[in-house]
Design a protein around this motif. Structure first.
Motif, short mmCIF file in Angstrom:
data_model
loop_
_atom_site.label_atom_id
_atom_site.label_comp_id
_atom_site.label_asym_id
_atom_site.label_seq_id
_atom_site.Cartn_x
_atom_site.Cartn_y
_atom_site.Cartn_z
N ARG A 156 0.84 -1.21 0.00
CA ARG A 156 0.00 0.00 0.00
C ARG A 156 0.88 1.26 0.00
O ARG A 156 0.67 2.18 -0.78
CB ARG A 156 -0.90 -0.02 1.24
N TYR A 157 1.90 1.25 0.86
CA TYR A 157 2.79 2.42 0.93
C TYR A 157 3.60 2.56 -0.36
O TYR A 157 3.82 3.64 -0.89
CB TYR A 157 3.73 2.30 2.13
N GLU A 158 4.05 1.41 -0.85
CA GLU A 158 4.89 1.43 -2.05
C GLU A 158 4.09 1.94 -3.24
O GLU A 158 4.60 2.73 -4.06
CB GLU A 158 5.44 0.03 -2.33
N LYS A 159 2.81 1.53 -3.30
CA LYS A 159 1.96 1.96 -4.43
C LYS A 159 1.86 3.49 -4.46
O LYS A 159 1.98 4.11 -5.53
CB LYS A 159 0.57 1.34 -4.25
N THR A 160 1.66 4.07 -3.29
CA THR A 160 1.54 5.54 -3.22
C THR A 160 2.86 6.20 -3.60
O THR A 160 2.90 7.21 -4.30
CB THR A 160 1.11 5.96 -1.79
N ALA B 243 12.74 7.57 1.08
CA ALA B 243 12.79 8.67 2.07
C ALA B 243 12.32 9.97 1.42
O ALA B 243 11.55 10.73 2.00
CB ALA B 243 14.21 8.81 2.62
N MET B 244 12.78 10.21 0.19
CA MET B 244 12.38 11.43 -0.53
C MET B 244 10.86 11.43 -0.76
O MET B 244 10.18 12.43 -0.50
CB MET B 244 13.12 11.51 -1.86
N ALA B 245 10.34 10.29 -1.22
CA ALA B 245 8.89 10.20 -1.46
C ALA B 245 8.13 10.43 -0.15
O ALA B 245 7.14 11.17 -0.12
CB ALA B 245 8.54 8.84 -2.06
N ALA B 246 8.60 9.82 0.93
CA ALA B 246 7.90 9.96 2.23
C ALA B 246 7.93 11.41 2.70
O ALA B 246 6.98 11.89 3.31
CB ALA B 246 8.54 9.05 3.26
N ASN B 247 9.01 12.11 2.41
CA ASN B 247 9.12 13.49 2.87
C ASN B 247 8.33 14.47 2.00
O ASN B 247 7.90 15.51 2.48
CB ASN B 247 10.59 13.94 2.91
N HIS B 248 8.12 14.10 0.73
CA HIS B 248 7.52 15.09 -0.18
C HIS B 248 6.12 14.76 -0.68
O HIS B 248 5.45 15.63 -1.22
CB HIS B 248 8.46 15.33 -1.37
N SER B 249 5.70 13.53 -0.55
CA SER B 249 4.34 13.18 -1.00
C SER B 249 3.37 13.39 0.16
O SER B 249 3.48 12.74 1.20
CB SER B 249 4.31 11.72 -1.48
#
Ligand SMILES: Cc1cc2nc3c(=O)[nH]c(=O)nc-3n(C[C@H](O)[C@H](O)[C@H](O)COP(=O)(O)O)c2cc1C
Ligand code: SF4
Ligand code: SF4
Length: 257
Positions: free
Chosen positions: A134-138, A210-216
């Motif tokens: 689920r997290y990876e899909k986002t 990490a970049m996706a988690a910080n910016h999405s």
């Protein structure tokens, strides 16, 4: 979360040797009338005074674990340590095998025991195991939107293909390492990687997740990050790839003055 602590010196046990005074990083102890006196209770709470005291005269309240007695020096064998550092690899192929909860706990314990600036102990962790897809899909949706820009900025991104397993490579677990201070989180992550390796696990630092988690925004919401910053992410699992030789690295850029 930092708890309340109080340092106590047993006047009965203290022999006034001054070892704690010498070892205190903020000059918070003096010896008066051959007894150690703590000047203020708002120090680093680093525990060195208690650790160094030959008479176990210093105790600190408020921790959930007791100090463990050290009998003799703990020895790291240099060649074995160097071999471990030299032969670890970023693993991008994993076996479909879960990682035991106790091993994950030990990996986090290696992070928890890592030093932090001013003993801040301000690194926290999020373990992803159950809903990784689920997290990876986002994150994948976010990365696909960013890819055209990345291809312009980074020549080495030109041939990247973002598939469904772009971030986690089908690994069974990932640990997000969060902190305001990048150095504290990075040091913790490095020790965690070594502990994971010691358990036969492979690790991939995923700067991209990490970049996706910080910016999405969507991912931040899903992970309940609020103001927290993801410094790095350890993707981990049992490697499905044998490495037959070490990789070559550039010489150290070092000056001896
Ligand atoms: C902070 C950091 C972030 C990284 N992020 C990624 C990543 O998002 N995806 C990836 O495939 N590799 C990532 N890597 C792995 C590096 O590419 C890899 O460490 C480097 O190529 C050296 O290979 P080695 O780790 O096998 O020695 C990252 C490594 C570090 C230290
Ligand atoms: S806990 Fe650390 S900073 Fe505080 S008095 Fe002891 S040695 Fe000094
Ligand atoms: S190290 Fe222990 S015995 Fe020595 S002065 Fe400090 S509290 Fe007293």
């Amino acid at each position: 979360m930092r708890r309340e602590h109080k340092i106590n010196v047993s006047r009965k046990k203290c022999i006034g040797c001054g070892m704690c005074v010498k070892d205190c990083p903020v000059n918070n102890i003096r010896v008066k009338d051959k007894k150690a006196v703590i000047k203020t209770q708002s120090c680093l709470m680093c525990g060195h005074c208690a650790a160094v005291c030959p008479k176990a005269a210093v105790s600190i309240t408020g921790f959930s674990e007791p100090p463990v007695e050290i009998n003799g020096r703990t020895v790291l064998e240099p060649q074995r340590l160097m071999d471990a550092i030299r032969t670890r690899r970023s693993v991008r192929q994993y076996r479909q095998e879960p990682v035991d909860a106790e091993i994950i706990e030990q990996v986090i314990e290696a992070g928890r025991l890592t030093p932090s600036g001013e003993n801040a102990q301000n690194v926290s962790y999020i373990v992803l195991q159950r809903e990784m897809e689920r997290y990876e899909k986002t994150a994948v949706l976010f990365a696909k939107r960013m890819l055209p820009l990345m291809k312009i900025i980074k020549p080495n991104a030109r041939n990247i293909i973002i598939d469904d397993h772009f971030f986690f490579k089908e690994a069974p677990a990932a640990i997000l390492v969060l902190a305001k201070d990048k150095v504290n989180a990075s040091l913790a992550a490095s020790n965690m990687e070594l502990m994971a390796e010691a358990h036969g696990l492979g690790v991939l630092y995923s700067g991209l997740f990490a970049m996706a988690a910080n910016h999405s925004f969507a991912l931040r919401r899903m992970l309940k990050l609020r103001n927290a910053k993801v410094v790095t992410v350890l993707v981990l699992g049992y490697p499905n790839v044998p490495y037959h030789r070490t990789v070559q690295k550039e010489p150290a850029d070092v000056r001896y003055l």
